[in-house]
Design an enzyme around this catalytic site. Structure first.
Site, mmCIF file in Angstrom:
data_model
loop_
_atom_site.group_PDB
_atom_site.id
_atom_site.type_symbol
_atom_site.label_atom_id
_atom_site.label_comp_id
_atom_site.label_asym_id
_atom_site.label_seq_id
_atom_site.Cartn_x
_atom_site.Cartn_y
_atom_site.Cartn_z
ATOM 1 N N LYS A 90 50.304 45.159 33.499
ATOM 2 C CA LYS A 90 51.408 44.497 34.205
ATOM 3 C C LYS A 90 50.927 43.116 34.645
ATOM 4 O O LYS A 90 49.777 42.975 35.090
ATOM 5 C CB LYS A 90 51.818 45.350 35.408
ATOM 6 C CG LYS A 90 53.032 44.833 36.175
ATOM 7 C CD LYS A 90 53.439 45.790 37.301
ATOM 8 C CE LYS A 90 54.688 45.299 38.021
ATOM 9 N NZ LYS A 90 55.116 46.231 39.108
ATOM 10 N N SER A 148 60.043 47.583 39.069
ATOM 11 C CA SER A 148 59.646 46.284 38.556
ATOM 12 C C SER A 148 58.715 46.343 37.346
ATOM 13 O O SER A 148 58.586 45.347 36.654
ATOM 14 C CB SER A 148 58.971 45.490 39.669
ATOM 15 O OG SER A 148 57.752 46.109 40.057
ATOM 16 N N SER A 190 58.332 51.367 41.530
ATOM 17 C CA SER A 190 58.214 50.534 40.330
ATOM 18 C C SER A 190 57.396 51.103 39.178
ATOM 19 O O SER A 190 57.360 50.507 38.109
ATOM 20 C CB SER A 190 57.652 49.161 40.705
ATOM 21 O OG SER A 190 58.683 48.393 41.263
HETATM 22 N N1 GLN Z 1 62.957 48.459 43.553
HETATM 23 C C1 GLN Z 1 62.103 48.368 44.675
HETATM 24 C C2 GLN Z 1 62.132 46.956 45.225
HETATM 25 O O1 GLN Z 1 62.810 46.137 44.672
HETATM 26 C C3 GLN Z 1 60.703 48.788 44.353
HETATM 27 C C4 GLN Z 1 59.879 47.745 43.732
HETATM 28 C C5 GLN Z 1 58.442 48.123 43.554
HETATM 29 O O2 GLN Z 1 58.063 49.290 43.636
HETATM 30 N N2 GLN Z 1 57.621 47.104 43.349
HETATM 31 O O3 GLN Z 1 61.499 46.654 46.197
#
Ligand code: GLN
Length: 492
Positions: A79, A154, A178
Site C-alpha cells: 500500500k 482505503s 480499510s
Molecule cells: N472508511 C474509514 C475512514 O474513512 C476507514 C478508513 C481506514 O481504515 N483507513 O476513515
C-alpha cells in the site's frame, strides 16, 4: 507456465524451493500481467519493475544456496502508505506526489529481509481516509469483479491488485476497516491485527491510536504467511507490543471449529441499510460454521449506535494533529510564489490536500479546539472506553464475534454518497479499531449482481492465530476464496 498466478503462497514457496520455476520467472509473470491488465484496474501508483527483477535475482541466489526463508522470492505489492526507501511514497495524495522516502517502514524492511520481491506501490484513498479509493490523487481504482464498481477503501489498490491477480498478496492498513472492507468488496481474506501487533514505524499516520497494518490475500493461509513476516515487536514503534508473535502458519489448524462459541450481536443484524443479500450470505456462512460444529450464541453489543459518531470524532482529531506536519516547508507539495509565510502554509495545504482530507482536518481541529475539547474529544474518549468494555464483556461468554464486514457490497464508481452516508457504511468495522481488537474478513458468496460478500470475525486481543485458523478451516470446507473475477482469468 501461464498460470503461476493461480498458485497459493504455499504452492509458490514450494515451487520456488523445488526449482519448478524461479523468482525471476514468477516476478516477470506478474509484471506482464500488470502491464496488460492494470490499465483497466488502476491498482498500481508505481510499478517498480527494475527493482523487482533485481530482488528476484537475489532471491533466486538465496533459493539456490539453500538459505531461503518461508517467503523468499514471492512478489508482493505495498500500500502506498508504507514508506519505501528511494521509491515514491504518496499516501494517495498530491501532497506527497513528489515524496521519495529516505527510509523503509518496518513492514517494508521486514518483507525485504524475508526475501520478498516488491512489485510496486498500490493505490488508496488519500491518507487512508475513505471507503472507495476514489479519494486518491491518482484516480479511482476499479473492482476486478465489475469494473464499474469501487474496490472499497482505503486499501482499495491492495485489494484490487490481489483480486485481479496482479500481485499474489499485498499489505494494507486498517484504521477503521480499510483492510476488511476492501477485502469484503473484492472477495478476499484480510486480517486487521490487534493494535500493537504490527509496527507502525514508517506507515504514514492517519489516526495513530487506531492505525494497524496487515495482509490482504486470497486465503487465511496466505495471510498467515505474510503475518509470519511482518508481525512482531519493533523498538521504533513505542506502541508495538513486546509479546512475541505467533507462528501463524504452524497454527493454521490450531483452533477447532468444533465447540467454538460464535457470538451473534442482535443489534448488528438490525442495522438500517443492511443489504438483504449481504445478510443472507453472512447467515448462510454462519450456518455452515454451525454445521462444522460451532455454537452460535446471540449476544448484545449495546453501544452499536455510538460507533460512527465516536470514530468520526477521534479519527479526524488525530488526523488533524498528524497532518499538521504537511506545511509546504519541509517536504511534500509547496505552493508556487507565496507572498508570505501564511500564504505558503495556506495555499500549500489547500492545494495539496483533497476535499475529504480537508473536511476531516476541519472536523478534528474543531473537536480539539479549547472551547469544544471536553464536549467532543474527551466525551468521545469516554465512549470509546465503553465500547471496549462492551466487547470485553461479550468475550466472557463467546470466543469470537461474527458480523458482516460492510452493510453493502461494492458501490458504483461515482455514486457520490454524502459524507454521512459514506461514514455509516463503516458501522461494522470501526468499533474494532476503537477497541484495538483483531478481526478478519472472509469471502462468503455473492450478491445478485455477482459482487462479493464478506463475513467478519472479531477476536479477543492477540487472537490472530485463532481467527486465521477458524477461517482456514471454513476455507477447507468451502470454495468461495477460490472464486476468481473474469479479469483475473485473463492471461498476459
Ligand atoms: N472508511 C474509514 C475512514 O474513512 C476507514 C478508513 C481506514 O481504515 N483507513 O476513515
Amino acid at each position: 507456465m501461464t498460470d503461476l498466478h493461480r498458485l497459493s503462497i504455499r504452492e509458490m514457496a514450494e515451487g520456488l524451493k523445488s526449482a519448478q520455476f524461479s523468482s525471476r520467472e514468477l516476478t516477470q509473470h506478474y509484471l506482464d500481467r500488470i502491464a496488460k491488465i492494470d490499465p483497466r484496474v488502476n491498482s498500481y501508483v508505481t510499478v517498480t519493475a527494475e527493482l523487482a527483477l533485481a530482488e528476484a535475482n537475489a532471491a533466486d541466489e538465496l533459493l539456490k544456496s539453500g538459505t531461503s526463508g518461508l517467503m523468499t522470492g514471492i512478489p508482493l505489492a505495498h500500500k502506498d502508505i508504507f514508506c519505501t526507501q528511494g521509491i515514491k511514497s504518496s499516501a494517495g495524495s498530491k501532497m506527497l506526489d513528489n515524496f521519495i522516502s529516505p527510509y523503509d517502514a518496518t513492514v517494508v524492511a521486514k518483507a525485504k529481509a524475508a526475501g520478498i520481491v516488491t512489485l510496486g506501490k498500490v493505490n488508496m484513498d488519500e491518507f487512508a481516509m475513505g471507503s472507495t479509493s476514489e479519494n486518491s490523487y491518482y484516480g479511482a481504482t476499479a473492482n476486478p469483479w465489475n469494473l464499474d464498481h469501487v474496490p472499497g477503501g482505503s486499501s482499495g489498490g491492495s485489494a484490487a491488485a490481489v483480486a485481479a491477480d496482479l500481485a499474489p498478496i499485498a499489505t494494507g492498513t486498517d484504521t477503521g476497516g480499510s483492510i476488511r472492507q476492501p477485502a469484503s468488496f473484492c472477495g478476499l481474506t484480510g486480517l486487521k491485527p490487534t493494535y500493537g501487533r504490527v509496527s507502525r514505524f514508517g506507515m504514514i499516520a492517519y489516526a495513530s491510536s487506531l492505525d494497524q497494518g496487515g495482509p490482504l490475500a486470497r486465503s487465511a493461509e496466505d495471510c498467515a504467511y505474510l503475518m509470519n513476516v511482518i508481525a512482531g515487536h519493533d523498538e521504533k514503534d513505542s506502541t508495538s507490543i513486546e509479546k512475541e508473535a505467533d507462528d501463524y502458519v504452524a497454527n493454521l489448524n490450531g483452533t477447532s471449529v468444533k465447540g467454538l462459541r460464535i457470538g451473534i450481536p442482535k443489534q448488528y443484524f438490525n442495522v438500517a441499510g443492511l443489504n438483504a443479500d449481504v445478510k443472507a450470505r453472512v447467515e448462510e456462512s454462519l450456518k455452515k460454521l454451525e454445521e462444522m460444529g460451532a455454537i452460535l450464541v446471540e449476544i448484545d453489543l449495546n453501544m452499536t449506535e455510538a460507533y460512527v459518531p465516536t470514530y468520526y470524532l477521534i479519527a479526524p482529531a488525530e488526523a488533524s494533529s498528524n497532518l499538521s506536519r504537511f506545511d509546504g516547508v519541509r517536504y511534500g507539495y509547496r505552493a508556487e510564489n507565496p507572498v508570505d509565510l501564511m500564504d505558503l502554509y495556506k495555499r500549500s495545504r489547500s492545494e495539496g490536500f483533497g476535499a475529504e482530507v480537508q473536511r476531516r482536518i476541519l472536523i478534528g481541529t474543531y473537536a480539539l479546539s479549547a472551547g469544544y475539547y471536553d464536549a467532543y474529544y474527551v466525551k468521545a474518549q469516554k465512549v470509546r472506553r465503553l465500547i471496549q468494555q462492551d466487547f470485553l464483556k461479550a468475550f466472557e461468554s463467546v470466543d469470537v464475534i461474527a458480523a458482516p464486514s460492510a452493510p453493502t457490497t461494492a458501490y458504483k464508481i461515482g455514486a457520490n454518497l454524502s459524507p454521512v452516508e459514506m461514514y455509516l457504511g463503516d458501522i461494522y468495522t470501526i468499533a474494532v479499531n476503537l477497541a484495538g481488537l483483531p478481526a478478519i474478513n472472509a469471502p462468503v458468496g455473492f450478491d445478485q449482481n455477482q459482487l462479493p460478500v464478506g463475513l467478519q470475525l472479531i477476536g479477543n486481543y492477540w487472537s490472530e492465530s485463532q481467527l486465521l485458523s477458524v477461517v482456514h478451516q471454513y476455507q477447507q470446507a468451502t470454495d468461495w476464496h477460490n472464486q476468481r473475477a473474469a479479469i483475473a482469468e485473463e492471461n498476459a
